[in-house]
Design an enzyme around this catalytic site. Structure first.
Site, PDB file in Angstrom:
ATOM      1  N   CYS A  64      13.579 -23.631 -49.738  1.00 38.18           N
ATOM      2  CA  CYS A  64      14.919 -24.210 -49.747  1.00 38.18           C
ATOM      3  C   CYS A  64      14.986 -25.441 -50.661  1.00 38.18           C
ATOM      4  CB  CYS A  64      15.329 -24.598 -48.331  1.00 38.18           C
ATOM      5  SG  CYS A  64      17.117 -24.766 -48.116  1.00 38.18           S
ATOM      6  N   ASP A 107      15.128 -26.907 -36.771  1.00 39.50           N
ATOM      7  CA  ASP A 107      14.729 -27.989 -37.662  1.00 39.50           C
ATOM      8  C   ASP A 107      14.506 -29.245 -36.825  1.00 39.50           C
ATOM      9  OD1 ASP A 107      14.213 -29.441 -39.947  1.00 39.50           O
ATOM     10  OD2 ASP A 107      16.190 -29.148 -40.848  1.00 39.50           O
TER      11      ASP A 107
END
Length: 212
Positions: free
Chosen positions: A8, A128
């Site tokens: 990412c 996360d």
């Protein structure tokens, strides 16, 4: 099932060309203006033409129209939502033939029951490290908290994954762990990935022998 790999925060064109030569599954592009990896200056037409990896757009509290515009501009195949998007909003994005990942920041006070209303509205969750900045901390949360996850929906693991802790990550005994989200710990600087380090790490993940 082998773990899927998502890298990412890409924003450099040459770096992307090097990245897609690696055996990864998803490339994340961040459309959140406050992120250091925001890709506003990237050549959308160039990215749209890239083949061999699924392009995932990362958004934070964007409108449906904003998301649809970037799907068209960049040829996105999936959407990752990092804000306060409702289950209904996630479902609406799915109607556009999009893979939908809903991200949640995890700490010891996270309400795991809050995920139930999203279960049918998304394809995957992403867990996360909790942050007021909606991710990008580069720090690892306490993975034992995953023992509290009550659903069957598969998920991506994010937050401080690095070459140093990747072996521990792939040994998490949870068949719902679908993929790993690699970002800041694999960078020379924000948005520029260390391709050599990624390559070595992917060999660890794929259980290949690394020459000494």
């Amino acid at each position: 099932m082998s773990l899927k790999i998502k890298v990412c925060g890409m924003r450099d064109l040459d770096n992307m060309l090097d990245l897609i030569k690696l055996p990864i599954d998803y490339m994340g592009l961040i459309f959140y203006e406050k992120s250091k990896r925001y890709i506003s200056t990237i050549d959308a037409h160039f990215i749209k033409s890239l083949q061999g990896v699924k392009k995932i757009g990362v958004f934070v509290n964007s409108s449906e129209q904003e998301i649809l515009n970037q799907i068209n501009n960049f040829g996105l195949e999936g959407i990752q939502l990092h804000g306060h998007e409702s289950p209904a909003f996630c479902q609406q994005i799915k109607l556009h033939d999009m893979l939908v990942i809903k991200a949640f920041g995890i700490d010891e006070n996270f309400d795991w029951q809050s995920l139930k209303s999203y279960e049918s509205a998304v394809d995957y969750f992403l867990f996360d490290t909790k942050s007021v900045n909606h991710g990008g901390t580069g720090t690892q949360f306490d993975w034992t908290l995953l023992l509290n996850y009550p659903l069957d929906k598969p998920y991506f693991l994010s937050g401080g994954l690095s070459a140093d802790n990747i072996e521990s990550a792939i040994q998490i005994p949870d068949n719902r762990l679908y993929g790993l989200d690699l970002n800041s710990k694999f960078e020379f600087k924000s948005g520029i990935k260390n391709i050599e380090l990624l390559e070595k790490t992917l060999k660890i993940i794929r259980n290949e022998q690394i020459p000494s």
